[in-house]
Structure formats: structure tokens, C-alpha cells
Enzyme design. Structure first.
Site, PDB file in Angstrom:
ATOM      1  N   HIS A  24     -32.585 -59.350  -6.522  1.00 31.40           N
ATOM      2  CA  HIS A  24     -33.794 -60.130  -6.798  1.00 31.40           C
ATOM      3  C   HIS A  24     -34.747 -59.321  -7.681  1.00 31.40           C
ATOM      4  CE1 HIS A  24     -33.024 -62.239  -2.715  1.00 31.40           C
ATOM      5  NE2 HIS A  24     -32.942 -63.191  -3.615  1.00 31.40           N
ATOM      6  N   LYS A  48     -33.564 -73.216   6.030  1.00 33.89           N
ATOM      7  CA  LYS A  48     -33.089 -71.907   6.510  1.00 33.89           C
ATOM      8  C   LYS A  48     -33.961 -71.456   7.676  1.00 33.89           C
ATOM      9  CE  LYS A  48     -31.120 -69.949   2.302  1.00 33.89           C
ATOM     10  NZ  LYS A  48     -31.206 -68.883   1.290  1.00 33.89           N
ATOM     11  N   ARG A  97     -25.487 -65.774  -9.517  1.00 30.74           N
ATOM     12  CA  ARG A  97     -24.655 -64.619  -9.205  1.00 30.74           C
ATOM     13  C   ARG A  97     -23.183 -64.954  -9.408  1.00 30.74           C
ATOM     14  NH1 ARG A  97     -26.024 -64.328  -3.376  1.00 30.74           N
ATOM     15  NH2 ARG A  97     -25.968 -66.540  -3.852  1.00 30.74           N
ATOM     16  N   SER A 135     -28.975 -61.900   0.873  1.00 29.50           N
ATOM     17  CA  SER A 135     -29.765 -61.366   1.981  1.00 29.50           C
ATOM     18  C   SER A 135     -28.986 -61.457   3.300  1.00 29.50           C
ATOM     19  CB  SER A 135     -31.094 -62.113   2.093  1.00 29.50           C
ATOM     20  OG  SER A 135     -31.814 -61.978   0.888  1.00 29.50           O
TER      21      SER A 135
HETATM   22  N1  COA Z   1     -29.736 -60.879  -5.828  1.00 31.08           N
HETATM   23  C1  COA Z   1     -29.301 -60.916  -4.558  1.00 31.08           C
HETATM   24  N2  COA Z   1     -29.224 -62.014  -3.827  1.00 31.08           N
HETATM   25  C2  COA Z   1     -29.631 -63.136  -4.401  1.00 31.08           C
HETATM   26  C3  COA Z   1     -30.090 -63.194  -5.726  1.00 31.08           C
HETATM   27  C4  COA Z   1     -30.128 -61.992  -6.442  1.00 31.08           C
HETATM   28  N3  COA Z   1     -30.561 -61.940  -7.699  1.00 31.08           N
HETATM   29  N4  COA Z   1     -30.414 -64.450  -6.017  1.00 31.08           N
HETATM   30  C5  COA Z   1     -30.160 -65.172  -4.910  1.00 31.08           C
HETATM   31  N5  COA Z   1     -29.684 -64.363  -3.945  1.00 31.08           N
HETATM   32  C6  COA Z   1     -29.257 -64.770  -2.609  1.00 31.08           C
HETATM   33  C7  COA Z   1     -30.390 -64.780  -1.627  1.00 31.08           C
HETATM   34  O1  COA Z   1     -30.504 -63.560  -0.963  1.00 31.08           O
HETATM   35  C8  COA Z   1     -29.980 -65.904  -0.704  1.00 31.08           C
HETATM   36  O2  COA Z   1     -29.119 -65.393   0.260  1.00 31.08           O
HETATM   37  P1  COA Z   1     -29.115 -65.981   1.735  1.00 31.08           P
HETATM   38  O3  COA Z   1     -28.737 -67.432   1.585  1.00 31.08           O
HETATM   39  O4  COA Z   1     -28.079 -65.154   2.361  1.00 31.08           O
HETATM   40  O5  COA Z   1     -30.482 -65.795   2.305  1.00 31.08           O
HETATM   41  C9  COA Z   1     -29.210 -66.855  -1.606  1.00 31.08           C
HETATM   42  O6  COA Z   1     -28.802 -66.098  -2.700  1.00 31.08           O
HETATM   43  C10 COA Z   1     -30.045 -67.974  -2.142  1.00 31.08           C
HETATM   44  O7  COA Z   1     -31.329 -67.479  -2.263  1.00 31.08           O
HETATM   45  P2  COA Z   1     -32.582 -67.934  -3.059  1.00 31.08           P
HETATM   46  O8  COA Z   1     -32.449 -67.619  -4.481  1.00 31.08           O
HETATM   47  O9  COA Z   1     -33.776 -67.390  -2.373  1.00 31.08           O
HETATM   48  O10 COA Z   1     -32.523 -69.447  -2.972  1.00 31.08           O
HETATM   49  P3  COA Z   1     -32.726 -70.275  -1.742  1.00 31.08           P
HETATM   50  O11 COA Z   1     -31.566 -71.186  -1.746  1.00 31.08           O
HETATM   51  O12 COA Z   1     -32.970 -69.513  -0.512  1.00 31.08           O
HETATM   52  O13 COA Z   1     -34.095 -70.955  -2.139  1.00 31.08           O
HETATM   53  C11 COA Z   1     -35.485 -72.680  -2.946  1.00 31.08           C
HETATM   54  C12 COA Z   1     -34.095 -72.123  -2.812  1.00 31.08           C
HETATM   55  C13 COA Z   1     -36.448 -72.222  -1.869  1.00 31.08           C
HETATM   56  C14 COA Z   1     -36.032 -72.263  -4.295  1.00 31.08           C
HETATM   57  C15 COA Z   1     -35.258 -74.198  -2.872  1.00 31.08           C
HETATM   58  O14 COA Z   1     -34.701 -74.524  -1.627  1.00 31.08           O
HETATM   59  C16 COA Z   1     -36.549 -74.946  -3.049  1.00 31.08           C
HETATM   60  O15 COA Z   1     -36.977 -75.138  -4.172  1.00 31.08           O
HETATM   61  N6  COA Z   1     -37.176 -75.302  -1.926  1.00 31.08           N
HETATM   62  C17 COA Z   1     -38.474 -75.979  -1.919  1.00 31.08           C
HETATM   63  C18 COA Z   1     -38.303 -77.451  -1.589  1.00 31.08           C
HETATM   64  C19 COA Z   1     -37.806 -78.204  -2.795  1.00 31.08           C
HETATM   65  O16 COA Z   1     -38.404 -78.212  -3.855  1.00 31.08           O
HETATM   66  N7  COA Z   1     -36.689 -78.884  -2.586  1.00 31.08           N
HETATM   67  C20 COA Z   1     -36.057 -79.657  -3.624  1.00 31.08           C
HETATM   68  C21 COA Z   1     -35.077 -78.797  -4.377  1.00 31.08           C
HETATM   69  S1  COA Z   1     -34.147 -79.804  -5.475  1.00 31.08           S
END
Ligand code: COA
Length: 168
Positions: A24, A48, A97, A135
Site C-alpha cells: 500500500h 469486512k 496486484r 493484509s
Molecule cells: N499491497 C498489499 N496489499 C494490498 C494492496 C497493495 N498495494 N492493495 C490491496 N491490497 C490488499 C489489501 O490488504 C486487502 O487485503 P485483505 O482483503 O486481506 O484485507 C485487499 O487487497 C483489498 O484491499 P483494499 O485495496 O483495501 O480494498 P478493499 O476491497 O478492502 O476496499 C473499498 C475496497 C473500501 C475501496 C470498496 O469496498 C469501497 O469503495 N467501499 C465503499 C462503499 C462503496 O462505494 N461501495 C460501492 C463500490 S462499487
């Protein structure tokens, strides 16, 4: 897009960040180079069950990014596109990724475009060392006694160890 134009763009890097990783942070650094204001938005994410509260996640990211002048860390609830609108962001950054990220990210980007066509989703790749980490995987390795310092910065690793220790 000219470099001068990039500089007037506000970018939002949204995610759950339940234990910010070096992957990240790599995306944060690259984005902060491109745009003059980068907002790291910690999402509540109702799909989550994060280990850390939103405030704890914000605190950890602030600590890890304090040396990057143009980065702000905030928290938000609700739609990412609504939050982008609220802060005047023109771009939402997402890290890509592995290939399996693609389908979910494509769906989300298309839905987000429908919700707010003014905001573009920009995908960035972390460095090769961080392409396979998440994560959850880091938490699992830590819980089982493995070494994770290659993947998380020291202050975050300490927080992870404390939290995981307390629920073991
Ligand atoms: N390095 C390491 N790990 C990474 C990474 C990177 N560069 N990029 C992503 N990851 C991992 C994260 O650690 C996470 O792992 P986990 O699932 O084990 O916790 C996974 O990839 C996804 O993480 P993240 O990038 O934080 O995305 P997310 O899916 O958790 O978050 C939101 C997505 C919050 C942005 C999305 O759900 C959202 O926009 N929510 C708000 C509500 C909304 O607008 N909904 C409509 C969406 S269409």
C-alpha cells in the site's frame, strides 16, 4: 494528460487498510509523486470485519506517511464516489496486484463510473516484491509465528502483534 495538469488533480486512494502494508505504501508514494494532493481514505467497509477500528487505521497510516508532505489521511463512511465528490477528488487510485484482482476491480470501477462519471479510476501496480501480499495473509503468517517485516513497516507490525496477541 500533461504533468502540469496532473498537479491540479486531487487523488483519493480508498481502501480498508486493515494493517497498511509496504505494498500500500508503495502505491501511496508513487501517487504522491504524480498529484499535488493525495487523500488516503480509510473506508468503513461493511463487507469486512477489520481487526482495527477506523481511527486506529487512520493513526497507523498517518504514522507511516508523516514524511510525505502532500498526503492526508481521513476516514469515510458510505460510497467512495460520494466521498470523492465531497473532497473534490478527480481520481480514485486502486492498486492491482494479481490477475484475480482484475475482475473485482473492473466491476467496482464500472459501478463507480456509473455512480459518478466525473471521477476516473486509476490502477497502479505495486513493486514485484509486493504483488502477492494482502493484509489478511500477513495477519495469518503473524498468528502462526512467521516473519513479516519484509511486508509491513515496523510500527504497523508492532500494532498487529499487539492486537493479534490480545485475541489469540
Ligand atoms: N499491497 C498489499 N496489499 C494490498 C494492496 C497493495 N498495494 N492493495 C490491496 N491490497 C490488499 C489489501 O490488504 C486487502 O487485503 P485483505 O482483503 O486481506 O484485507 C485487499 O487487497 C483489498 O484491499 P483494499 O485495496 O483495501 O480494498 P478493499 O476491497 O478492502 O476496499 C473499498 C475496497 C473500501 C475501496 C470498496 O469496498 C469501497 O469503495 N467501499 C465503499 C462503499 C462503496 O462505494 N461501495 C460501492 C463500490 S462499487
Amino acid at each position: 494528460m500533461t504533468p502540469e495538469k496532473n498537479k491540479s488533480i486531487i487523488a483519493l486512494y480508498a481502501g480498508t487498510f486493515d494493517g497498511i502494508t509496504r505494498g500500500h505504501l508503495d502505491i501511496v508514494r508513487r501517487s504522491a509523486e504524480l498529484f499535488n494532493r493525495l487523500v488516503v481514505g480509510v473506508a468503513k467497509n461493511t463487507s469486512k470485519s477489520p481487526l482495527f477500528t477506523m481511527e486506529e487505521r487512520v493513526g497507523m497510516i498517518r504514522e507511516e506517511t508523516r514524511e510525505i508532505a502532500n498526503v492526508e489521511v481521513t476516514l469515510f463512511e458510505g460510497l467512495t464516489m460520494d466521498y470523492a465528490e465531497k473532497i473534490g477528488a478527480n481520481i480514485v487510485i486502486r492498486g492491482l496486484r494479481i490477475i484475480s484482482d482484475f475482475e473485482y476491480e473492473l466491476q467496482m470501477a464500472m459501478m463507480n463510473r456509473t455512480l459518478n462519471p466525473r471521477v476516473e479510476t486509476l490502477f497502479m501496480f505495486p513493486t514485484a516484491d509486493h504483488l502477492h501480499i494482502s493484509s489478511s495473509m500477513i495477519k495469518e503468517v503473524l498468528l502462526l509465528g512467521g516473519e513479516v517485516s519484509k511486508f509491513v513497516p515496523p510500527a504497523t507490525e508492532k500494532c498487529l502483534r499487539e492486537k493479534l496477541g490480545s485475541i489469540r
